[in-house]
Design a protein around this motif. Structure first.
Motif, PDB file in Angstrom:
ATOM      1  N   THR A 125       0.869  -1.282  -0.075  1.00  0.00           N
ATOM      2  CA  THR A 125      -0.088   0.051  -0.070  1.00  0.00           C
ATOM      3  C   THR A 125       0.918   1.146  -0.089  1.00  0.00           C
ATOM      4  O   THR A 125       0.845   2.173  -0.665  1.00  0.00           O
ATOM      5  CB  THR A 125      -0.942  -0.041   1.190  1.00  0.00           C
ATOM      6  OG1 THR A 125      -1.808  -1.240   1.308  1.00  0.00           O
ATOM      7  CG2 THR A 125      -1.690   1.373   1.118  1.00  0.00           C
ATOM      8  N   VAL A 126       1.795   1.176   0.812  1.00  0.00           N
ATOM      9  CA  VAL A 126       2.818   2.313   0.998  1.00  0.00           C
ATOM     10  C   VAL A 126       3.761   2.605  -0.196  1.00  0.00           C
ATOM     11  O   VAL A 126       3.986   3.535  -0.881  1.00  0.00           O
ATOM     12  CB  VAL A 126       3.681   2.334   2.284  1.00  0.00           C
ATOM     13  CG1 VAL A 126       4.731   3.432   2.334  1.00  0.00           C
ATOM     14  CG2 VAL A 126       2.652   2.623   3.514  1.00  0.00           C
ATOM     15  N   LEU A 127       4.546   1.398  -0.844  1.00  0.00           N
ATOM     16  CA  LEU A 127       5.443   1.328  -1.520  1.00  0.00           C
ATOM     17  C   LEU A 127       4.646   1.838  -3.162  1.00  0.00           C
ATOM     18  O   LEU A 127       5.341   2.411  -3.832  1.00  0.00           O
ATOM     19  CB  LEU A 127       5.826  -0.007  -1.933  1.00  0.00           C
ATOM     20  CG  LEU A 127       6.895  -0.594  -0.815  1.00  0.00           C
ATOM     21  CD1 LEU A 127       7.327  -1.941  -1.002  1.00  0.00           C
ATOM     22  CD2 LEU A 127       7.955   0.359  -0.752  1.00  0.00           C
ATOM     23  N   LYS A 128       3.371   1.497  -3.247  1.00  0.00           N
ATOM     24  CA  LYS A 128       2.919   1.975  -4.430  1.00  0.00           C
ATOM     25  C   LYS A 128       2.704   3.586  -4.620  1.00  0.00           C
ATOM     26  O   LYS A 128       2.418   4.098  -5.860  1.00  0.00           O
ATOM     27  CB  LYS A 128       1.509   1.379  -4.508  1.00  0.00           C
ATOM     28  CG  LYS A 128       1.612  -0.200  -5.139  1.00  0.00           C
ATOM     29  CD  LYS A 128       0.097  -0.727  -5.137  1.00  0.00           C
ATOM     30  CE  LYS A 128       0.297  -2.303  -5.539  1.00  0.00           C
ATOM     31  NZ  LYS A 128      -0.790  -2.930  -5.465  1.00  0.00           N
ATOM     32  N   GLN A 129       2.360   4.107  -3.217  1.00  0.00           N
ATOM     33  CA  GLN A 129       2.137   5.495  -3.298  1.00  0.00           C
ATOM     34  C   GLN A 129       3.545   6.522  -3.268  1.00  0.00           C
ATOM     35  O   GLN A 129       3.295   7.732  -2.886  1.00  0.00           O
ATOM     36  CB  GLN A 129       0.966   5.858  -2.471  1.00  0.00           C
ATOM     37  CG  GLN A 129      -0.394   5.156  -2.801  1.00  0.00           C
ATOM     38  CD  GLN A 129      -1.536   5.661  -1.934  1.00  0.00           C
ATOM     39  OE1 GLN A 129      -1.569   6.500  -1.691  1.00  0.00           O
ATOM     40  NE2 GLN A 129      -2.352   4.416  -1.323  1.00  0.00           N
ATOM     41  N   CYS A 130       4.387   5.917  -2.941  1.00  0.00           N
ATOM     42  CA  CYS A 130       5.672   6.550  -2.794  1.00  0.00           C
ATOM     43  C   CYS A 130       6.294   7.104  -4.095  1.00  0.00           C
ATOM     44  O   CYS A 130       6.294   6.322  -5.204  1.00  0.00           O
ATOM     45  CB  CYS A 130       6.722   5.905  -2.045  1.00  0.00           C
ATOM     46  SG  CYS A 130       6.386   5.599  -0.253  1.00  0.00           S
ATOM     47  N   GLN A 131       6.720   8.384  -3.974  1.00  0.00           N
ATOM     48  CA  GLN A 131       7.277   8.854  -5.169  1.00  0.00           C
ATOM     49  C   GLN A 131       8.423   8.114  -5.687  1.00  0.00           C
ATOM     50  O   GLN A 131       8.802   7.791  -7.004  1.00  0.00           O
ATOM     51  CB  GLN A 131       7.802  10.318  -4.993  1.00  0.00           C
ATOM     52  CG  GLN A 131       8.578  10.945  -5.768  1.00  0.00           C
ATOM     53  CD  GLN A 131       7.501  11.858  -6.783  1.00  0.00           C
ATOM     54  OE1 GLN A 131       6.205  11.996  -6.547  1.00  0.00           O
ATOM     55  NE2 GLN A 131       7.823  11.948  -7.920  1.00  0.00           N
ATOM     56  N   PHE A 132       9.240   7.496  -4.714  1.00  0.00           N
ATOM     57  CA  PHE A 132      10.588   6.630  -5.062  1.00  0.00           C
ATOM     58  C   PHE A 132      10.872   6.107  -3.683  1.00  0.00           C
ATOM     59  O   PHE A 132      10.429   6.420  -2.447  1.00  0.00           O
ATOM     60  CB  PHE A 132      11.508   7.615  -5.321  1.00  0.00           C
ATOM     61  CG  PHE A 132      12.438   8.407  -4.534  1.00  0.00           C
ATOM     62  CD1 PHE A 132      13.439   8.031  -3.760  1.00  0.00           C
ATOM     63  CD2 PHE A 132      11.926   9.805  -4.912  1.00  0.00           C
ATOM     64  CE1 PHE A 132      13.917   9.470  -2.752  1.00  0.00           C
ATOM     65  CE2 PHE A 132      12.604  10.817  -4.135  1.00  0.00           C
ATOM     66  CZ  PHE A 132      13.636  10.706  -3.328  1.00  0.00           C
ATOM     67  N   CYS A 133      11.562   5.109  -3.842  1.00  0.00           N
ATOM     68  CA  CYS A 133      12.367   4.309  -2.605  1.00  0.00           C
ATOM     69  C   CYS A 133      13.619   4.741  -2.697  1.00  0.00           C
ATOM     70  O   CYS A 133      14.410   4.814  -3.615  1.00  0.00           O
ATOM     71  CB  CYS A 133      12.078   2.875  -2.586  1.00  0.00           C
ATOM     72  SG  CYS A 133      10.373   2.403  -2.146  1.00  0.00           S
ATOM     73  N   LEU A 134      14.341   4.890  -1.330  1.00  0.00           N
ATOM     74  CA  LEU A 134      15.892   4.825  -1.032  1.00  0.00           C
ATOM     75  C   LEU A 134      16.307   3.642  -0.218  1.00  0.00           C
ATOM     76  O   LEU A 134      15.628   3.088   0.547  1.00  0.00           O
ATOM     77  CB  LEU A 134      15.907   6.142  -0.808  1.00  0.00           C
ATOM     78  CG  LEU A 134      15.557   6.779   0.687  1.00  0.00           C
ATOM     79  CD1 LEU A 134      16.332   6.149   1.685  1.00  0.00           C
ATOM     80  CD2 LEU A 134      15.440   8.291   0.650  1.00  0.00           C
ATOM     81  N   ARG A 135      17.543   3.676  -0.492  1.00  0.00           N
ATOM     82  CA  ARG A 135      18.170   2.376   0.266  1.00  0.00           C
ATOM     83  C   ARG A 135      19.605   2.890   0.559  1.00  0.00           C
ATOM     84  O   ARG A 135      20.097   3.469  -0.051  1.00  0.00           O
ATOM     85  CB  ARG A 135      18.281   1.124  -0.227  1.00  0.00           C
ATOM     86  CG  ARG A 135      18.958   0.981  -1.587  1.00  0.00           C
ATOM     87  CD  ARG A 135      18.726  -0.349  -2.227  1.00  0.00           C
ATOM     88  NE  ARG A 135      19.548  -0.479  -3.520  1.00  0.00           N
ATOM     89  CZ  ARG A 135      20.601  -1.394  -3.625  1.00  0.00           C
ATOM     90  NH1 ARG A 135      20.790  -2.067  -2.474  1.00  0.00           N
ATOM     91  NH2 ARG A 135      21.080  -1.364  -4.773  1.00  0.00           N
ATOM     92  N   ILE A 136      20.037   2.501   1.919  1.00  0.00           N
ATOM     93  CA  ILE A 136      21.279   2.737   2.242  1.00  0.00           C
ATOM     94  C   ILE A 136      22.525   1.486   1.769  1.00  0.00           C
ATOM     95  O   ILE A 136      22.023   0.547   1.887  1.00  0.00           O
ATOM     96  CB  ILE A 136      21.407   2.523   3.984  1.00  0.00           C
ATOM     97  CG1 ILE A 136      20.654   3.503   4.563  1.00  0.00           C
ATOM     98  CG2 ILE A 136      22.794   2.781   4.330  1.00  0.00           C
ATOM     99  CD1 ILE A 136      20.553   3.462   5.938  1.00  0.00           C
ATOM    100  N   GLU A 137      23.359   2.110   0.961  1.00  0.00           N
ATOM    101  CA  GLU A 137      24.046   1.075   0.246  1.00  0.00           C
ATOM    102  C   GLU A 137      25.011   0.211   1.175  1.00  0.00           C
ATOM    103  O   GLU A 137      25.498   0.760   2.165  1.00  0.00           O
ATOM    104  CB  GLU A 137      25.134   2.045  -0.720  1.00  0.00           C
ATOM    105  CG  GLU A 137      26.045   0.704  -1.488  1.00  0.00           C
ATOM    106  CD  GLU A 137      26.577   1.646  -2.729  1.00  0.00           C
ATOM    107  OE1 GLU A 137      27.357   0.976  -3.260  1.00  0.00           O
ATOM    108  OE2 GLU A 137      26.538   3.031  -2.571  1.00  0.00           O
ATOM    109  N   MET A 138      24.826  -1.124   1.245  1.00  0.00           N
ATOM    110  CA  MET A 138      25.331  -2.008   2.202  1.00  0.00           C
ATOM    111  C   MET A 138      26.541  -2.542   1.658  1.00  0.00           C
ATOM    112  O   MET A 138      26.503  -3.169   0.258  1.00  0.00           O
ATOM    113  CB  MET A 138      24.469  -3.024   2.612  1.00  0.00           C
ATOM    114  CG  MET A 138      23.205  -2.438   3.240  1.00  0.00           C
ATOM    115  SD  MET A 138      23.157  -1.605   4.790  1.00  0.00           S
ATOM    116  CE  MET A 138      23.513  -3.067   5.975  1.00  0.00           C
ATOM    117  N   THR A 139      27.626  -2.722   2.147  1.00  0.00           N
ATOM    118  CA  THR A 139      28.809  -3.555   1.687  1.00  0.00           C
ATOM    119  C   THR A 139      29.207  -4.848   2.548  1.00  0.00           C
ATOM    120  O   THR A 139      30.030  -5.143   2.173  1.00  0.00           O
ATOM    121  CB  THR A 139      30.136  -2.415   1.890  1.00  0.00           C
ATOM    122  OG1 THR A 139      30.389  -2.043   2.920  1.00  0.00           O
ATOM    123  CG2 THR A 139      29.930  -1.466   0.800  1.00  0.00           C
ATOM    124  N   GLY A 140      28.344  -4.943   3.751  1.00  0.00           N
ATOM    125  CA  GLY A 140      28.902  -6.032   4.467  1.00  0.00           C
ATOM    126  C   GLY A 140      27.970  -7.198   4.090  1.00  0.00           C
ATOM    127  O   GLY A 140      27.176  -7.193   2.882  1.00  0.00           O
TER     128      GLY A 140
END
Length: 164
Positions: A125-140
Motif C-alpha cells: 500500500t505504501v510502496l505503490k504511493q511513494c514517489q520513490f524508494c531509497l536504500r542505504i548502500e550496504m557493503t557487508g
C-alpha cells in the motif's frame, strides 16, 4: 520546509523510543506512527508519560510532536491532502523508482519519509504511493540495518540536504 518521519507498524517499543530520540535530536518536525494494533496511545499527553518511551527515547518523547494513525492509507491520505511527498525506505528495489541514499533528492518542501516494520518492511500500500524508494548502500554481509540505525542515517542525510 517540513520533514516528517513515518513508522509503519513498528513491532518494538524500544525501537519506537530510539526513533523518537533520532527525530528529536535531528530536528525532524514530526513523527507519525501507524499503529493498527493500538499498542501506543492516541493521546499525545499520555504517550509522553509512557515510562518505556521516556526511557528508550532518553526523555525526547516529552519534546517530540507525535501523531498516531490506525492505517497506512489514513496517513497517506492525510499527507497527500496536505501536499507532502512520500518516499519509502527499502533494502530491495521496491518502488517504480529506486535510489541509493547518497543519490536521492530529499529537498522537497514537504517531505514524509516512511520506514517499515522490523520484519517485513513497508507494505505494498505504501510502496505503490511513494514517489520513490531509497536504500542505504550496504557493503557487508547483512542486507539491512535495524530501525533506529536506519532512521538515524536517513534522517541525518535529509536534514543535511535540506540545510544546503
Amino acid at each position: 520546509m517540513e520533514l516528517i518521519a513515518v513508522l509503519e507498524n513498528p513491532n518494538y517499543i524500544i525501537n519506537i523510543g530510539n526513533v523518537i530520540r533520532n527525530v528529536n535530536g535531528l530536528g525532524v518536525n514530526k513523527l507519525y506512527i501507524i499503529d493498527g494494533l493500538n499498542r501506543i496511545d492516541r493521546d499525545p499527553d499520555i504517550l509522553k508519560e509512557r515510562k518505556s518511551l521516556i526511557k528508550h527515547s532518553s526523555g525526547a518523547v516529552r519534546h517530540t510532536n507525535i501523531e498516531r494513525f490506525d492505517t497506512s492509507q489514513e496517513c497517506l491520505d492525510f499527507l497527500s491532502k496536505n501536499n507532502f511527498t512520500s518516499i519509502g525506505t527499502s533494502p530491495a528495489a521496491s518502488c517504480a523508482k529506486n535510489y541509493h541514499l547518497h543519490e536521492s533528492n530529499l529537498t522537497y518542501p514537504k517531505l514524509a519519509i516512511w520506514f517499515g516494520d522490523e520484519a517485513n518492511g513497508l507494505t505494498e500500500t505504501v510502496l505503490k504511493q511513494c514517489q520513490f524508494c531509497l536504500r542505504i548502500e550496504m557493503t557487508g554481509k547483512v542486507e539491512s540495518l535495524n530501525l533506529a540505525t536506519t532512521t538515524g542515517i536517513v534522517l541525518y542525510e535529509a536534514v543535511k540536504q535540506r540545510k544546503l
